[in-house]
Design a protein around this motif. Structure first.
Motif: not given
Length: 279
Positions: A1-24
């Protein structure tokens, strides 16, 4: 787990180049940001001049605070590490209905960084949907640097009207739909663009470009950036927080930063300062 993103979201970004939506932000906070922007526009003949829409966080204290917003930086740190610089920022506005659009391109084309390691946080201050001209991206296209050319189309909102030369299979693209207060994070190499806004409602976003402090500018060029988290590695001259909105010293510092940035993008000193929208 990251500070804000979970492991799945981090893996999605590495593979796809994008992660969304993220509520800030809440929708109410996003509405307040929109109101603050529109107050600036109202004081300046109805629009933020293009020269002031390049790194406006150097001119307006609440935008300086926005690029330092902890939930945004937590998510970016999960992808780039603890030492972070803000390399650029700009409002991305589509007033509809309009024929203005953004061609398929990769962000890093003219950035001149020593490595294509960056994250763009695209914050929606109004809903960003297919109807309002929201971004479209091609997942997985973030693994190859592609050649670009001048599209020659004045409706193209990009500063150098660039477009990727390779044919894009738009059937594989996805819509980056965001509610007000949400953001997407995307890689500088992912292919993306956006269609025109065909409805009367404005589409307002704020794009923040983050890079790890460990990288620099190619060819020994000196540029400016804002240290937003962690330690500085000495690769950029550091920018300063504005004492007040459009303070004379902030205007001077902003102009200096833009001169260096335009020299990098356009390949020569003294290029005209300005920022057109990236999708």
């Amino acid at each position: 787990m990251g500070r804000h993103l979970n492991e799945t979201q981090i893996a999605d970004f590495r593979r796809d180049g994008v992660v969304f939506p993220l509520r800030v932000f809440t929708e109410a906070e996003a509405a307040a940001q929109r109101a603050a922007l529109e107050a600036i526009e109202a004081s300046r003949a109805g629009r933020l001049p293009p020269s002031m829409n390049a790194k406006p966080h150097l001119l307006v204290p609440w935008l300086w605070d926005l690029v330092h917003h902890a939930p945004i930086l937590d998510a970016v740190e999960d992808l780039l590490g603890p030492d972070l610089l803000c390399f650029g920022s700009s409002f991305i506005i589509k007033n509809g209905p309009s024929d203005a659009y953004v061609t398929w391109h990769q962000d890093q084309t003219h950035w001149g960084l020593t490595e294509p390691r960056a994250v763009t946080a695209w914050l929606a201050m109004t809903p960003s949907t297919p109807a309002t001209g929201g971004m479209r991206m091609l997942p997985g296209s973030n693994r190859t640097i592609l050649a670009h050319r001048d599209s020659g189309d004045s409706r193209n909102m990009l500063g150098r009207r660039e477009e990727v030369i390779a044919k894009v299979d738009e059937a594989q693209a996805i819509d980056i739909t965001l509610a007000a207060g949400e953001m997407s994070l995307h890689d500088p190499l992912i292919l993306h663009g956006s269609p025109p806004n065909r409805v009367p409602e404005r589409r307002i976003g704020f794009a923040i470009r983050y890079i790890p402090a460990t990288i620099g500018q190619r060819d020994g060029m000196r540029n400016f950036a804002t240290l937003v988290r962690g330690s500085d590695h000495g690769n950029f001259a550091l920018e300063q927080k504005p004492a007040a909105a459009f303070h004379p010293e902030a205007l001077r510092h902003h102009a200096q930063s833009l001169r260096h940035g335009m020299a990098v993008i356009f390949g020569k000193p003294g290029a005209p300062a300005g920022a057109k929208a990236d999708p």
